[in-house]
Each structure stands twice: as structure tokens, then as C-alpha cells.
Design a protein around this motif. Structure first.
Motif, PDB file in Angstrom:
ATOM      1  N   ASP A  16       0.838  -1.192   0.000  1.00 59.29           N
ATOM      2  CA  ASP A  16       0.000   0.000   0.000  1.00 59.29           C
ATOM      3  C   ASP A  16       0.879   1.249   0.000  1.00 59.29           C
ATOM      4  O   ASP A  16       1.965   1.244  -0.584  1.00 59.29           O
ATOM      5  CB  ASP A  16      -0.973  -0.043   1.187  1.00 59.29           C
ATOM      6  CG  ASP A  16      -0.262  -0.286   2.523  1.00 59.29           C
ATOM      7  OD1 ASP A  16       0.919   0.103   2.662  1.00 59.29           O
ATOM      8  OD2 ASP A  16      -0.887  -0.866   3.438  1.00 59.29           O
ATOM      9  N   ARG A  59      -4.770   0.743  -0.323  1.00 59.99           N
ATOM     10  CA  ARG A  59      -5.223  -0.623  -0.568  1.00 59.99           C
ATOM     11  C   ARG A  59      -5.283  -1.436   0.720  1.00 59.99           C
ATOM     12  O   ARG A  59      -4.398  -1.391   1.557  1.00 59.99           O
ATOM     13  CB  ARG A  59      -4.313  -1.334  -1.575  1.00 59.99           C
ATOM     14  CG  ARG A  59      -4.338  -0.742  -2.977  1.00 59.99           C
ATOM     15  CD  ARG A  59      -5.743  -0.751  -3.554  1.00 59.99           C
ATOM     16  NE  ARG A  59      -5.761  -0.492  -4.974  1.00 59.99           N
ATOM     17  CZ  ARG A  59      -6.134   0.674  -5.530  1.00 59.99           C
ATOM     18  NH1 ARG A  59      -6.513   1.679  -4.749  1.00 59.99           N
ATOM     19  NH2 ARG A  59      -6.125   0.825  -6.839  1.00 59.99           N
ATOM     20  N   GLN A  63      -7.254  -6.373  -1.217  1.00 62.62           N
ATOM     21  CA  GLN A  63      -7.086  -5.727  -2.516  1.00 62.62           C
ATOM     22  C   GLN A  63      -5.673  -5.926  -3.048  1.00 62.62           C
ATOM     23  O   GLN A  63      -5.492  -6.113  -4.260  1.00 62.62           O
ATOM     24  CB  GLN A  63      -7.407  -4.233  -2.393  1.00 62.62           C
ATOM     25  CG  GLN A  63      -8.866  -3.940  -2.095  1.00 62.62           C
ATOM     26  CD  GLN A  63      -9.112  -2.472  -1.817  1.00 62.62           C
ATOM     27  OE1 GLN A  63      -8.388  -1.833  -1.065  1.00 62.62           O
ATOM     28  NE2 GLN A  63     -10.150  -1.918  -2.435  1.00 62.62           N
ATOM     29  N   VAL A  64      -4.682  -5.869  -2.168  1.00 63.35           N
ATOM     30  CA  VAL A  64      -3.309  -6.138  -2.606  1.00 63.35           C
ATOM     31  C   VAL A  64      -3.243  -7.544  -3.189  1.00 63.35           C
ATOM     32  O   VAL A  64      -2.663  -7.775  -4.263  1.00 63.35           O
ATOM     33  CB  VAL A  64      -2.318  -5.973  -1.437  1.00 63.35           C
ATOM     34  CG1 VAL A  64      -0.916  -6.411  -1.855  1.00 63.35           C
ATOM     35  CG2 VAL A  64      -2.297  -4.525  -0.956  1.00 63.35           C
ATOM     36  N   GLU A  67      -5.319  -7.614  -6.609  1.00 64.56           N
ATOM     37  CA  GLU A  67      -4.859  -6.763  -7.701  1.00 64.56           C
ATOM     38  C   GLU A  67      -3.376  -6.917  -8.032  1.00 64.56           C
ATOM     39  O   GLU A  67      -2.979  -6.673  -9.181  1.00 64.56           O
ATOM     40  CB  GLU A  67      -5.124  -5.293  -7.351  1.00 64.56           C
ATOM     41  CG  GLU A  67      -6.601  -4.967  -7.141  1.00 64.56           C
ATOM     42  CD  GLU A  67      -6.805  -3.575  -6.547  1.00 64.56           C
ATOM     43  OE1 GLU A  67      -5.811  -2.806  -6.453  1.00 64.56           O
ATOM     44  OE2 GLU A  67      -7.944  -3.264  -6.175  1.00 64.56           O
ATOM     45  N   GLN A  68      -2.565  -7.288  -7.051  1.00 63.11           N
ATOM     46  CA  GLN A  68      -1.113  -7.252  -7.256  1.00 63.11           C
ATOM     47  C   GLN A  68      -0.447  -8.621  -7.319  1.00 63.11           C
ATOM     48  O   GLN A  68       0.618  -8.758  -7.935  1.00 63.11           O
ATOM     49  CB  GLN A  68      -0.462  -6.418  -6.142  1.00 63.11           C
ATOM     50  CG  GLN A  68      -0.942  -4.973  -6.101  1.00 63.11           C
ATOM     51  CD  GLN A  68      -0.384  -4.183  -4.929  1.00 63.11           C
ATOM     52  OE1 GLN A  68       0.706  -4.476  -4.413  1.00 63.11           O
ATOM     53  NE2 GLN A  68      -1.116  -3.175  -4.487  1.00 63.11           N
ATOM     54  N   SER A 248     -11.170   6.207  -1.321  1.00 64.54           N
ATOM     55  CA  SER A 248      -9.814   5.858  -0.896  1.00 64.54           C
ATOM     56  C   SER A 248      -8.837   6.824  -1.534  1.00 64.54           C
ATOM     57  O   SER A 248      -9.082   7.350  -2.633  1.00 64.54           O
ATOM     58  CB  SER A 248      -9.474   4.425  -1.324  1.00 64.54           C
ATOM     59  OG  SER A 248      -8.080   4.184  -1.225  1.00 64.54           O
ATOM     60  N   GLY A 250      -6.301   6.044  -2.901  1.00 70.07           N
ATOM     61  CA  GLY A 250      -5.751   5.408  -4.091  1.00 70.07           C
ATOM     62  C   GLY A 250      -6.727   5.303  -5.252  1.00 70.07           C
ATOM     63  O   GLY A 250      -6.375   4.724  -6.293  1.00 70.07           O
ATOM     64  N   ASP A 251      -7.918   5.870  -5.108  1.00 73.27           N
ATOM     65  CA  ASP A 251      -8.895   5.795  -6.195  1.00 73.27           C
ATOM     66  C   ASP A 251      -8.326   6.399  -7.474  1.00 73.27           C
ATOM     67  O   ASP A 251      -7.817   7.517  -7.478  1.00 73.27           O
ATOM     68  CB  ASP A 251     -10.183   6.539  -5.812  1.00 73.27           C
ATOM     69  CG  ASP A 251     -10.982   5.815  -4.745  1.00 73.27           C
ATOM     70  OD1 ASP A 251     -10.697   4.623  -4.506  1.00 73.27           O
ATOM     71  OD2 ASP A 251     -11.887   6.433  -4.149  1.00 73.27           O
TER      72      ASP A 251
END
Length: 280
Positions: A16, A59, A63-64, A67-68, A248, A250-251
């Protein structure tokens, strides 16, 4: 400290805002951060190192993972760092077992692919932000889950919890949620030590000099009510407003370094020996 191995030529960082580098540079001049600093250290040993940073601010651990992890595996790293969970701790629905489960799934997948994996435990946030006292037990619970999951998969752990220096105010940016440049340098050093990199040692645990004066923020030093209220209005308020709106920080953001690319070397004013005057 983890076992010495390497050299590492394909390093991928997942996480994050801390791994993205918030608090070390800015969005205009560019973010650096501890993962960049670790990559620079690896490149000092071998100029052929390539590095990707998939981290995105805001994140959650799930989500990490969602998505990652896939993109990270596709990059076939020989070294990966996985650091997430603070954003989860600040949510009312926090469940340490669920968060640790997401981290363990990433540990398992990355180690199974042949990568050496490293992670961090988190400091006592209440020693940095007195208003965070209610999450103190959450930090301990998540750290316990991280250590146990890491132990099951041979993951190197930079165990920052319990070292007095990590709550020194000078290691933290003004928002007290992200490390300052000095803090990012210490995190990079702690991960290098956990991995057993050449030249790494426990100097990252040593206190900064000179000591903080009495009454200063950090460690067991006191903080005035007025200062806490100013911090809450400046930093906590906007964070809470985003949460209430379902947003967020990070959006709309994507990874700053989605592909493995060469490490060009330390940035100006880069890593310095722990305790060096430039740290202060």
C-alpha cells in the motif's frame, strides 16, 4: 534474521502507501520510499538488478492480494516484499485472522514460485498517534498473525515492533501515518538485515542522536491536546471523510512502476549509514 541468499536480480514490491513511498518525496517530484531504497541497495551489489513496485496507496490487504499478486507472479521475481494491513486495522470491520490470511496466501504463492519473500511487522501506532490507542491490540494481533504465517512459509520478517526507535517522531512524516525519509531508510535497512544482505546489520534498531528533548512527540514523550486536535483536523478528518464516502486515497491510481526496469542508482541525498548526521 533471515538466511543469506541471492543475488537477487528481479525484485517486486507489493503493498500500500508505505511501499509506494508516501512520506519520502511527493507526487510532483516523485516518491522514493523504502522499497526503492532496498532496490538501490541490491543494485549496489549487482547493476543487473531490475525492480517493479506494484503498491498503491489506500489498498486493503485483500485488494493487494486481488490486484497485485497475479501481476507479481507474472514478473517471475526472485525477491518479493509483501507489506499490507495498516489500512485494514483502521477499519471498524478489522479481523486480524482475515488480514493475516490474505498475507499468508501471498506468501504461499510467491514462495511456491521460487521467490524469496520478506515482510514487516508494524510498530505500536499508539506511541506515534495517541488517538490510536484503541488499535493497540489490533497491531499486536496482526503482528502475531504475520509472524506465524511467515514462519510457515520461510518468509523473512523485519520485526520492527518493540524497538523504541521506530516510534521516534523524526522517523514519521507530519501525518504520522507514513514514514519520513529517515523512516523509509530505516525500513529498508531492516528488510535488508532480515534478508541477510551483504553489509546489513542491526544498526537500524539504534536510536537517533541526539535524543529527543523532554516533552517532544515520539516514544514515551508527551503530546499536547492542542497539537493532537490540530493533527486530527488536518489529517484524520480528511481520512474519515473519504471513508464515509466510500472513497480511498488510491482511487484512480495505478502502480508507479508496474514493470521490471533497471535500478538507476541512489537518488541525490540517498541512503546514508545509520546514525550519520544526515539522518537528523
Amino acid at each position: 534474521m533471515g538466511e543469506t541468499s541471492g543475488p537477487y536480480l528481479r525484485y517486486v514490491a507489493l503493498g500500500d502507501s508505505q511501499t509506494e513511498g508516501l512520506g519520502d518525496g511527493d507526487d510532483d517530484t516523485g516518491l522514493r520510499g523504502w522499497a526503492d531504497r532496498l532496490a538501490e541497495r541490491l543494485a549496489e551489489q549487482d547493476a543487473g538488478v531490475r525492480y517493479a513496485n506494484l503498491a498503491v496507496r489506500g489498498r486493503l490487504a485483500g485488494q493487494v492480494r486481488a490486484e497485485q499478486l497475479g501481476p507479481a507472479l507474472a514478473l517471475r521475481p526472485d525477491l518479493a516484499t509483501v507489506v499490507a494491513g495498516v489500512n485494514d486495522m483502521l477499519r471498524p470491520s478489522f479481523d486480524a485472522d482475515v488480514v493475516a490470511g490474505h498475507l499468508e496466501a501471498m506468501f504461499a504463492a510467491l514462495t511456491a514460485s521460487g521467490a524469496r519473500v520478506a515482510t514487516l511487522t508494524f510498530p505500536d501506532l499508539a506511541a506515534v498517534v495517541p488517538l490510536a490507542r484503541p488499535v493497540r491490540s489490533r497491531v499486536r494481533a496482526l503482528n502475531r498473525g504475520i509472524r506465524e504465517a511467515a514462519g510457515r512459509h520461510g518468509v523473512a520478517v523485519a520485526d520492527t515492533y518493540g524497538h523504541a526507535v521506530v516510534t521516534d517522531a523524526r522517523l514519521w512524516s507530519a501525518d504520522r501515518l507514513h514514514a519520513a525519509p529517515i523512516g523509509h531508510a530505516r525500513i529498508a535497512a531492516s528488510v535488508g538485515h532480515a534478508l541477510g544482505l551483504p553489509g546489513a546489520d542491526d544498526s537500524w534498531t539504534h536510536p537517533l542522536l541526539p535524543p529527543l528533548p523532554a516533552g517532544s512527540r515520539g516514544g514515551r514523550h508527551t503530546t499536547t491536546t492542542a497539537a493532537e486536535l490540530r493533527w486530527a483536523a488536518t489529517f484524520l478528518g480528511p481520512w474519515l471523510r473519504r471513508r464515509l464516502r466510500g472513497g480511498s486515497s488510491g482511487d484512480g491510481r495505478t502502480a508507479k512502476r508496474p514493470e521490471l526496469t533497471p535500478v538507476l542508482g541512489a537518488a541525490p541525498g540517498g541512503p546514508v549509514p545509520q546514525g550519520h548526521p544526515r539522518e537528523r
